[in-house]
Design a protein around this motif. Structure first.
Motif, PDB file in Angstrom:
ATOM      1  N   PHE A 433       0.931  -1.380  -0.230  1.00 58.70           N
ATOM      2  CA  PHE A 433       0.064   0.071  -0.042  1.00 58.70           C
ATOM      3  C   PHE A 433       0.845   1.216  -0.067  1.00 58.70           C
ATOM      4  O   PHE A 433       0.639   2.168  -0.698  1.00 58.70           O
ATOM      5  N   VAL A 434       1.899   1.334   0.890  1.00 61.82           N
ATOM      6  CA  VAL A 434       2.449   2.397   0.985  1.00 61.82           C
ATOM      7  C   VAL A 434       3.488   2.680  -0.477  1.00 61.82           C
ATOM      8  O   VAL A 434       3.632   3.784  -0.896  1.00 61.82           O
ATOM      9  N   LEU A 435       3.945   1.412  -0.905  1.00 59.38           N
ATOM     10  CA  LEU A 435       4.781   1.365  -2.288  1.00 59.38           C
ATOM     11  C   LEU A 435       3.911   2.169  -3.252  1.00 59.38           C
ATOM     12  O   LEU A 435       4.382   2.987  -4.110  1.00 59.38           O
ATOM     13  N   PHE A 436       2.813   1.814  -3.433  1.00 63.26           N
ATOM     14  CA  PHE A 436       1.813   2.359  -4.635  1.00 63.26           C
ATOM     15  C   PHE A 436       1.686   3.748  -4.267  1.00 63.26           C
ATOM     16  O   PHE A 436       1.516   4.444  -5.091  1.00 63.26           O
ATOM     17  N   ILE A 437       1.262   4.307  -2.831  1.00 66.58           N
ATOM     18  CA  ILE A 437       0.863   5.552  -2.691  1.00 66.58           C
ATOM     19  C   ILE A 437       2.187   6.329  -2.962  1.00 66.58           C
ATOM     20  O   ILE A 437       1.986   7.641  -3.285  1.00 66.58           O
ATOM     21  N   ALA A 438       3.237   5.894  -2.306  1.00 62.64           N
ATOM     22  CA  ALA A 438       4.612   6.652  -2.692  1.00 62.64           C
ATOM     23  C   ALA A 438       4.798   6.870  -4.130  1.00 62.64           C
ATOM     24  O   ALA A 438       5.199   8.029  -4.558  1.00 62.64           O
ATOM     25  N   SER A 451       9.837   5.010  -3.905  1.00 62.14           N
ATOM     26  CA  SER A 451       8.639   4.085  -3.384  1.00 62.14           C
ATOM     27  C   SER A 451       9.247   3.020  -2.764  1.00 62.14           C
ATOM     28  O   SER A 451       8.379   2.182  -2.052  1.00 62.14           O
ATOM     29  N   LEU A 452      10.109   2.309  -3.696  1.00 62.69           N
ATOM     30  CA  LEU A 452      10.558   0.866  -2.862  1.00 62.69           C
ATOM     31  C   LEU A 452      11.361   1.009  -1.573  1.00 62.69           C
ATOM     32  O   LEU A 452      11.238   0.002  -0.722  1.00 62.69           O
ATOM     33  N   ILE A 453      12.104   2.275  -1.315  1.00 61.73           N
ATOM     34  CA  ILE A 453      12.642   2.278  -0.216  1.00 61.73           C
ATOM     35  C   ILE A 453      11.664   2.640   1.022  1.00 61.73           C
ATOM     36  O   ILE A 453      11.738   2.362   2.156  1.00 61.73           O
ATOM     37  N   ALA A 454      10.636   3.497   0.404  1.00 62.45           N
ATOM     38  CA  ALA A 454       9.721   3.993   1.364  1.00 62.45           C
ATOM     39  C   ALA A 454       8.928   2.488   1.744  1.00 62.45           C
ATOM     40  O   ALA A 454       8.590   2.206   3.063  1.00 62.45           O
ATOM     41  N   CYS A 455       8.757   1.576   1.046  1.00 62.91           N
ATOM     42  CA  CYS A 455       8.235   0.356   1.138  1.00 62.91           C
ATOM     43  C   CYS A 455       9.107  -0.524   2.097  1.00 62.91           C
ATOM     44  O   CYS A 455       8.349  -1.115   3.050  1.00 62.91           O
ATOM     45  N   GLN A 530      10.404  -8.504  -9.122  1.00 61.45           N
ATOM     46  CA  GLN A 530       9.557  -8.000 -10.167  1.00 61.45           C
ATOM     47  C   GLN A 530       7.989  -7.575  -9.921  1.00 61.45           C
ATOM     48  O   GLN A 530       7.624  -6.658 -10.252  1.00 61.45           O
ATOM     49  N   VAL A 531       7.357  -8.332  -9.056  1.00 58.08           N
ATOM     50  CA  VAL A 531       6.362  -7.877  -8.572  1.00 58.08           C
ATOM     51  C   VAL A 531       6.093  -6.518  -7.648  1.00 58.08           C
ATOM     52  O   VAL A 531       5.461  -5.560  -8.185  1.00 58.08           O
ATOM     53  N   TYR A 532       7.196  -6.510  -6.823  1.00 52.30           N
ATOM     54  CA  TYR A 532       7.303  -4.967  -6.217  1.00 52.30           C
ATOM     55  C   TYR A 532       7.592  -4.028  -7.116  1.00 52.30           C
ATOM     56  O   TYR A 532       7.069  -2.674  -7.188  1.00 52.30           O
ATOM     57  N   ALA A 534       6.925  -3.871 -10.381  1.00 52.32           N
ATOM     58  CA  ALA A 534       5.792  -3.704 -11.370  1.00 52.32           C
ATOM     59  C   ALA A 534       4.729  -2.741 -10.533  1.00 52.32           C
ATOM     60  O   ALA A 534       4.143  -2.043 -11.274  1.00 52.32           O
ATOM     61  N   ILE A 535       4.553  -3.081  -9.143  1.00 49.95           N
ATOM     62  CA  ILE A 535       3.635  -2.232  -8.497  1.00 49.95           C
ATOM     63  C   ILE A 535       4.122  -0.795  -8.369  1.00 49.95           C
ATOM     64  O   ILE A 535       3.173   0.118  -8.484  1.00 49.95           O
ATOM     65  N   ALA A 536       5.295  -0.511  -8.292  1.00 49.11           N
ATOM     66  CA  ALA A 536       5.698   0.904  -8.077  1.00 49.11           C
ATOM     67  C   ALA A 536       5.452   1.566  -9.753  1.00 49.11           C
ATOM     68  O   ALA A 536       5.182   2.761  -9.752  1.00 49.11           O
ATOM     69  N   LEU A 537       5.877   0.854 -10.581  1.00 49.34           N
ATOM     70  CA  LEU A 537       5.747   1.328 -12.131  1.00 49.34           C
ATOM     71  C   LEU A 537       4.042   1.613 -12.356  1.00 49.34           C
ATOM     72  O   LEU A 537       3.722   2.586 -12.785  1.00 49.34           O
ATOM     73  N   LEU A 538       3.221   0.659 -11.588  1.00 43.68           N
ATOM     74  CA  LEU A 538       1.997   0.771 -11.804  1.00 43.68           C
ATOM     75  C   LEU A 538       1.402   2.047 -11.040  1.00 43.68           C
ATOM     76  O   LEU A 538       0.714   2.926 -11.543  1.00 43.68           O
ATOM     77  N   GLY A 539       1.957   2.259  -9.559  1.00 51.49           N
ATOM     78  CA  GLY A 539       1.960   3.473  -8.944  1.00 51.49           C
ATOM     79  C   GLY A 539       2.065   4.693  -9.629  1.00 51.49           C
ATOM     80  O   GLY A 539       1.369   5.717  -9.130  1.00 51.49           O
ATOM     81  N   MET A 540       2.938   4.938 -10.217  1.00 51.67           N
ATOM     82  CA  MET A 540       3.418   6.004 -10.921  1.00 51.67           C
ATOM     83  C   MET A 540       2.320   6.687 -12.003  1.00 51.67           C
ATOM     84  O   MET A 540       2.276   7.721 -12.005  1.00 51.67           O
TER      85      MET A 540
END
Length: 681
Positions: A433-438, A451-455, A530-532, A534-540
């Motif tokens: 959730f934090v990953l996506f929002i960041a 976002s990955l480091i915040a995650c 890759q999943v994490y 990918a979520i960061a790329l989606l969150g952008m």
């Protein structure tokens, strides 16, 4: 919420009355520190190897608890046989040892070497074909990364100090694993001659042997993907697809026996609402509201699941946080004339407390680390972490993590509260959730790194903090000084920040240059990296990337949760009987986030406990917790030999799988018959 079970059992602490109580340095010993390094190194290596291979690893808590006792007790015996003076091995020293070791393992589980940290690497970015900007990749050295692990780990430990008394003394949450471990350790160390304790030890041993043997028996049938009793379609293949089945896990069966039935039935209710009603409806909207069937991305049905589940958990957490804070402020102003705010005051307010609880409160409150120390320490380490993160990761600015550490205490509170109720931490889900929002908030080159480091900071903070309060629950029930437990946490963070990067560096050297860690053909593919990413790329892409009506569903969930929590609070204040039947929203939310399987296991555990109580109440009160401890321990300790068998590439000989009758069986039979014919030619 009081999640304890009524105690009519004989006193545990009276059995230890004749033993001297050792101070801080009698509990925090050099020999325990040395053994902790050995056990932490062994389990961290196994944990990281499994994590980087398959992305999922089971809990090692029970093997660590039992091995801590066996190894240190054997060491003390060996020292005495060699003529070396050795002080007695106490349950308090035992707790310090296992606390240090488990804290190090928690760093292994949340340090990102199997997911978000590896997701920063160039090789993972290229495997996703996302044409990465150079600001969205970081190939940082693991030695430098160790400083990040150290500071975030200390932030997590400091964050728990203001919560310990609230969760354990005020809310009286059960923390099932912490309670089971305490029962186990008390049984191991109980002086000879306590008749009931001997009977409880026998019950633990019998349940342990049965659980271990059953887990070993199941292993023989798991020779492949989706094989064995763990995928037995108990209620049919259609419900199995919805993850409604009993997976023959003695761990959750045991946990279900000690968790309050209101919580267990809340889990089952959430499983039915989510898996049997809501998700089938949402899946019918594929092609209208969303267009992907991927189970990991947030722009499919997973976007509804995660955001609705998190809405329930966070809303209840914030509601309880505000309620508790208000009550504390009111109490403070009402009782300013009372100078004694310690154990004596609490005992006066609760005259019905039994001998054990009075004794435990004296030690627990009398030796607590002041909450203000936790607040000051949290702020200090949060500032240090925010500063050094910019030094390690060039895209991270001070305000990025400073903002996260300002908000994260609410998540820590709600996650710890949920863990205290159900033994289930949803730290990985919060982290996503934090990953996506960041990523959505930053939405510029460098957003993936930020976002990955915040995650990662959220993942570690939530995972370590919930386990830390579990450890304090164990300490409370074993008369271990909270200061000794805090020392164990700090020591575990320090050695974990050194051991885990070294193990990762070793695996990195071992990996083939043509297939480095994080690539599909590597010996250590780290599939969740890759999943994490990918979520960061989606969150952008922001909220617009979420499936249609996802926010609407979350808002409706928020209103329902708020209404139920308000009803619960009013019913408690008015002493209405309905308060005992209002479901716990955190328990209902967990199947939304993790699936319904474990809810079936835990509900069955509570049903067995209710039947046992109905048939023979005294026996159930005396031995149910002991049997639960044995069931959890046996299944947990089997994980160690099974992991070692996997490391040495010893595969189970049989794959047991289930197919629907009809055409699929005919195809399978034809294939097997053809295979047999080829073998004879």
């Amino acid at each position: 919420m009081d999640a304890t079970i009524g105690e009519s059992m004989p006193s545990v602490e009276r059995a230890f009355e004749g033993q001297p109580y050792h101070g801080f340095w009698g509990q925090v010993t050099v020999r325990a520190m040395l053994v902790a390094i050995v056990l932490a190194g062994l389990f961290s290596m196994v944990t990281l190897k499994i994590y980087m291979k398959v992305g999922v690893v089971g809990a090692f808590n029970m093997p660590i608890n039992i091995l801590s006792f066996v190894v240190l007790r054997s060491l003390v015996g060996l020292m005495r046989r060699c003529g070396i003076a050795a002080s007695p091995f106490t349950r308090q020293e035992n707790i310090f040892l296992q606390t240090s070791t488990i804290t190090c393992i928690n760093i292994s589980l949340s340090c990102g070497f199997g997911n978000y940290f590896v997701g920063l690497f160039t090789v993972v970015a290229k495997s996703l074909n996302d044409n990465p900007d150079k600001r969205d990749i970081v190939d940082v050295s693991v030695g430098t990364y160790g400083f990040f692990l150290l500071t975030v780990g200390m932030v997590a430990i400091m964050a728990t100090l203001p919560l310990v008394q609230i969760m354990i003394v005020d809310y009286r949450l059960l923390f099932p694993t912490g309670s089971v471990v305490a029962h186990l350790i008390n049984s191991f160390h109980t002086p000879q001659g306590a008749y009931v304790a001997k009977l409880q030890v026998k019950a633990i041993v019998r349940a342990f042997v049965a659980s271990f043997c059953w887990s070993m028996f199941q292993w023989f049938y798991t020779g492949g993907d989706s094989c064995g009793f763990g995928v037995f379609p108990t209620f049919g293949l259609e419900l199995y697809k919805r993850r409604f089945f009993f997976d023959f896990s003695t761990t959750f069966l045991g946990v279900g026996m000690i968790v309050p039935h209101v919580v267990n039935f809340g889990l089952l209710f959430g499983a039915i609402i989510s898996g049997a009603i809501l998700y089938p409806y949402l899946e019918s909207k594929r092609g209208q509201w969303y267009f992907t069937d991927s189970p990991s991305t947030l722009n499919g049905v997973n976007g509804y699941k995660i955001f609705m589940g998190l809405t329930m958990v966070v809303t209840e957490g914030i509601f309880n946080f505000i309620t508790l804070t208000t009550a504390l402020v009111i109490d403070f102003y009402k009782k300013t004339e009372e100078n004694d705010s310690g154990a004596a005051k609490y005992i006066l307010k609760h005259p019905s407390l039994n001998y054990d609880d009075r004794k435990r409160l004296e030690v627990f409150i009398g030796n607590r680390v002041p909450a203000i120390a936790g607040v000051v320490g949290y702020i200090g380490f949060a500032v240090i972490c925010s500063v050094i993160s910019h030094w390690i990761f060039r895209e991270i600015q001070f305000h990025h993590l400073a903002l996260l550490f300002t908000i994260i205490p609410i998540f820590i509170f709600s996650n710890t509260y949920g863990t205290g109720l159900t033994d289930w931490s949803v730290a990985p889900t919060y982290a996503k959730f934090v990953l996506f929002i960041a990523a959505a908030s930053y939405a510029a080159p460098g957003a993936v790194v930020v976002s990955l480091i915040a995650c990662g900071a959220a993942f570690m903070s939530l995972n370590i903090s919930s386990q830390a309060v579990q450890d304090h629950k164990t300490a409370y029930m074993t008369l271990t000084s909270p200061r000794a437990v805090f020392a164990g946490h700090v020591y575990g963070i320090v050695i974990g920040s050194i051991i885990n990067p070294l193990i990762y560096a070793f695996f990195d050297l071992k990996a083939k240059k043509t297939a480095p860690i994080g690539t599909p053909k590597s010996e250590f593919p780290a599939p969740y990296a890759q999943v994490y990413r990918a979520i960061a790329l989606l969150g952008m892409g922001g909220v617009k990337e979420l499936p249609k009506h996802s926010i609407t569903f979350s808002f409706i969930t928020f209103l329902i949760t708020l209404s139920i929590e308000t009803l619960r609070l009013v019913s408690q204040r008015k002493d209405w009987k309905v308060q005992f039947y209002i479901p716990c929203m955190t328990a209902i939310a967990l199947p939304f986030l993790s699936g319904p399987t474990f809810a079936v296991d835990m509900a069955l555990g509570t049903i067995l406990r209710l039947i046992w109580t109905k048939v023979h109440r005294q026996s159930a009160e005396l031995f149910s917790a002991a049997v639960a401890a044995g069931l959890v321990s046996g299944d947990g300790i089997w994980y160690l030999p099974s992991a070692l068998l996997g490391l040495f590439k010893v595969e189970p000989p049989i794959c047991m799988r289930f197919l629907p009758s009809g055409k699929e069986v005919q195809i399978a039979d034809a294939f097997l018959n053809n295979l047999g014919t080829q073998g004879m030619t």
